[in-house]
Design a protein around this motif. Sequence first.
Motif, PDB file in Angstrom:
ATOM      1  N   SER A 265     -55.202  86.100 -27.641  1.00  0.00           N
ATOM      2  CA  SER A 265     -56.653  85.894 -27.535  1.00  0.00           C
ATOM      3  C   SER A 265     -57.393  86.928 -28.371  1.00  0.00           C
ATOM      4  N   ASP A 266     -58.267  86.456 -29.263  1.00  0.00           N
ATOM      5  CA  ASP A 266     -59.074  87.373 -30.058  1.00  0.00           C
ATOM      6  C   ASP A 266     -60.551  87.191 -29.726  1.00  0.00           C
ATOM      7  N   ASP A 267     -61.382  88.088 -30.245  1.00  0.00           N
ATOM      8  CA  ASP A 267     -62.827  88.026 -29.985  1.00  0.00           C
ATOM      9  C   ASP A 267     -63.590  87.643 -31.242  1.00  0.00           C
ATOM     10  N   GLY A 268     -62.955  86.818 -32.093  1.00  0.00           N
ATOM     11  CA  GLY A 268     -63.553  86.460 -33.373  1.00  0.00           C
ATOM     12  C   GLY A 268     -64.507  85.282 -33.296  1.00  0.00           C
ATOM     13  N   CYS A 269     -64.669  84.617 -34.433  1.00  0.00           N
ATOM     14  CA  CYS A 269     -65.664  83.545 -34.550  1.00  0.00           C
ATOM     15  C   CYS A 269     -65.196  82.236 -33.939  1.00  0.00           C
ATOM     16  N   GLY A 270     -63.900  82.082 -33.681  1.00  0.00           N
ATOM     17  CA  GLY A 270     -63.371  80.837 -33.130  1.00  0.00           C
ATOM     18  C   GLY A 270     -62.756  79.978 -34.211  1.00  0.00           C
ATOM     19  N   VAL A 271     -61.544  79.491 -33.966  1.00  0.00           N
ATOM     20  CA  VAL A 271     -60.796  78.797 -35.007  1.00  0.00           C
ATOM     21  C   VAL A 271     -61.496  77.527 -35.482  1.00  0.00           C
ATOM     22  N   PHE A 272     -62.105  76.770 -34.580  1.00  0.00           N
ATOM     23  CA  PHE A 272     -62.748  75.523 -34.993  1.00  0.00           C
ATOM     24  C   PHE A 272     -63.993  75.797 -35.839  1.00  0.00           C
ATOM     25  N   GLU A 273     -64.766  76.798 -35.436  1.00  0.00           N
ATOM     26  CA  GLU A 273     -65.950  77.159 -36.221  1.00  0.00           C
ATOM     27  C   GLU A 273     -65.559  77.647 -37.611  1.00  0.00           C
ATOM     28  N   LYS A 274     -64.476  78.415 -37.687  1.00  0.00           N
ATOM     29  CA  LYS A 274     -64.011  78.920 -38.974  1.00  0.00           C
ATOM     30  C   LYS A 274     -63.628  77.777 -39.907  1.00  0.00           C
ATOM     31  N   ILE A 275     -62.904  76.798 -39.369  1.00  0.00           N
ATOM     32  CA  ILE A 275     -62.480  75.653 -40.183  1.00  0.00           C
ATOM     33  C   ILE A 275     -63.675  74.802 -40.577  1.00  0.00           C
ATOM     34  N   CYS A 276     -64.573  74.543 -39.626  1.00  0.00           N
ATOM     35  CA  CYS A 276     -65.753  73.729 -39.938  1.00  0.00           C
ATOM     36  C   CYS A 276     -66.591  74.379 -41.031  1.00  0.00           C
ATOM     37  N   GLY A 277     -66.750  75.695 -40.956  1.00  0.00           N
ATOM     38  CA  GLY A 277     -67.536  76.376 -41.970  1.00  0.00           C
ATOM     39  C   GLY A 277     -66.890  76.365 -43.337  1.00  0.00           C
ATOM     40  N   THR A 278     -65.562  76.464 -43.370  1.00  0.00           N
ATOM     41  CA  THR A 278     -64.842  76.498 -44.649  1.00  0.00           C
ATOM     42  C   THR A 278     -64.771  75.125 -45.302  1.00  0.00           C
ATOM     43  N   TYR A 279     -64.566  74.089 -44.491  1.00  0.00           N
ATOM     44  CA  TYR A 279     -64.323  72.749 -45.030  1.00  0.00           C
ATOM     45  C   TYR A 279     -65.503  71.804 -44.829  1.00  0.00           C
ATOM     46  N   GLU A 280     -66.641  72.330 -44.386  1.00  0.00           N
ATOM     47  CA  GLU A 280     -67.861  71.540 -44.203  1.00  0.00           C
ATOM     48  C   GLU A 280     -67.620  70.358 -43.268  1.00  0.00           C
TER      49      GLU A 280
END
Length: 339
Positions: free
Chosen positions: A140-155
């Motif tokens: 468990s990390d305290d980052g931005c969240g894997v789904f948000e990271k992917i959505c932001g990178t791949y629009e």
Amino acid sequence: MTRLVLDQLTLWITAAANEHGLDLASYVEERTGASRRAAQAALKRLVDAQWLVRSGTGRRPMYAPGPLRQVVRSFTLHQLQEDVAWQRDFAPHFDFPRHVQRMVQHAFTELVNNAIDHSGGTSVTVSLRQTPRHAQLLVSDDGCGVFEKICGTYELTDAQHAMLELSKGRLTTQPQAHTGRGLFFSSQLADVFDIHANGKAFQRRAWEGNAWQPGRGLSRQGSSIYMAVSLDTSRTLDQVLGQWSIDGSGIAFDQTRVMLQLVVGPGQMLDSRAQARRVATRLPQFKRAEVDFAGVEDVGHAFADELFRVFAKAHQEVELVPVNMSPRVAALVEAVKNV
């Protein structure tokens, strides 16, 4: 000694038993501030609960980890090295079958590295537990969240579309440094695999094939990845890697499977060319792609035509293999192929 305190002790008693087996009561006293009597009573309850094994004499007891084991550690992500954390803080304290140990190590290093390189957070907490039947890993990390990271990178527009891309494999938000294998193969190694991020969750169960289903999300910031592997599994790391190579070697990652259930929500239909293009996204990275219609009873003509005629003709280097089709879908796919 309350149940709550015993639960807290189990987070670190495995490592303590390995490192302080000859003076464990004194170590528990020092670490918790408890009395000698309370420490001894807690150790007895931990023995009874199979967290510890006691040997030696009444005056000179010796303790060792029992059938139940657990290590929980929190790390600052800055300059964290996942292999050092594994070798120093976790591996010495567990007794997994060799092939399970290899799979757990692979998943541990990949998932912790994902937190280091991709989460954008500051810390990660890792829990590894051994029961008589399973190895259980939670990162468990305290980052931005894997789904948000992917959505932001791949629009992409939502977590479900991000999960669709994750389920194909070879997805990374840092293509210059990663190949997109870590999270995908970790999920394939597990009997149970859950991804939680910022209130959204998806889960995969090995006995359900490659299907991903929506889960109940946790209301916390960041990503939490949970996996469990049966200790008597016949699955091996090499076998899993080989399943996604056309030649079975496990070296190339050149085939994938697209789960169409992840394209639309309940009650919706695969009816548009936009949906087909979403399915086809990144498929030219592979030589072979199974398109899995499990749970999809019908599709529209535009969807089938865009995927199995337009895309297929434009990318003849990719072998599209539809599977689990209903008779109606099979007839429609065959019709558009022959146009």
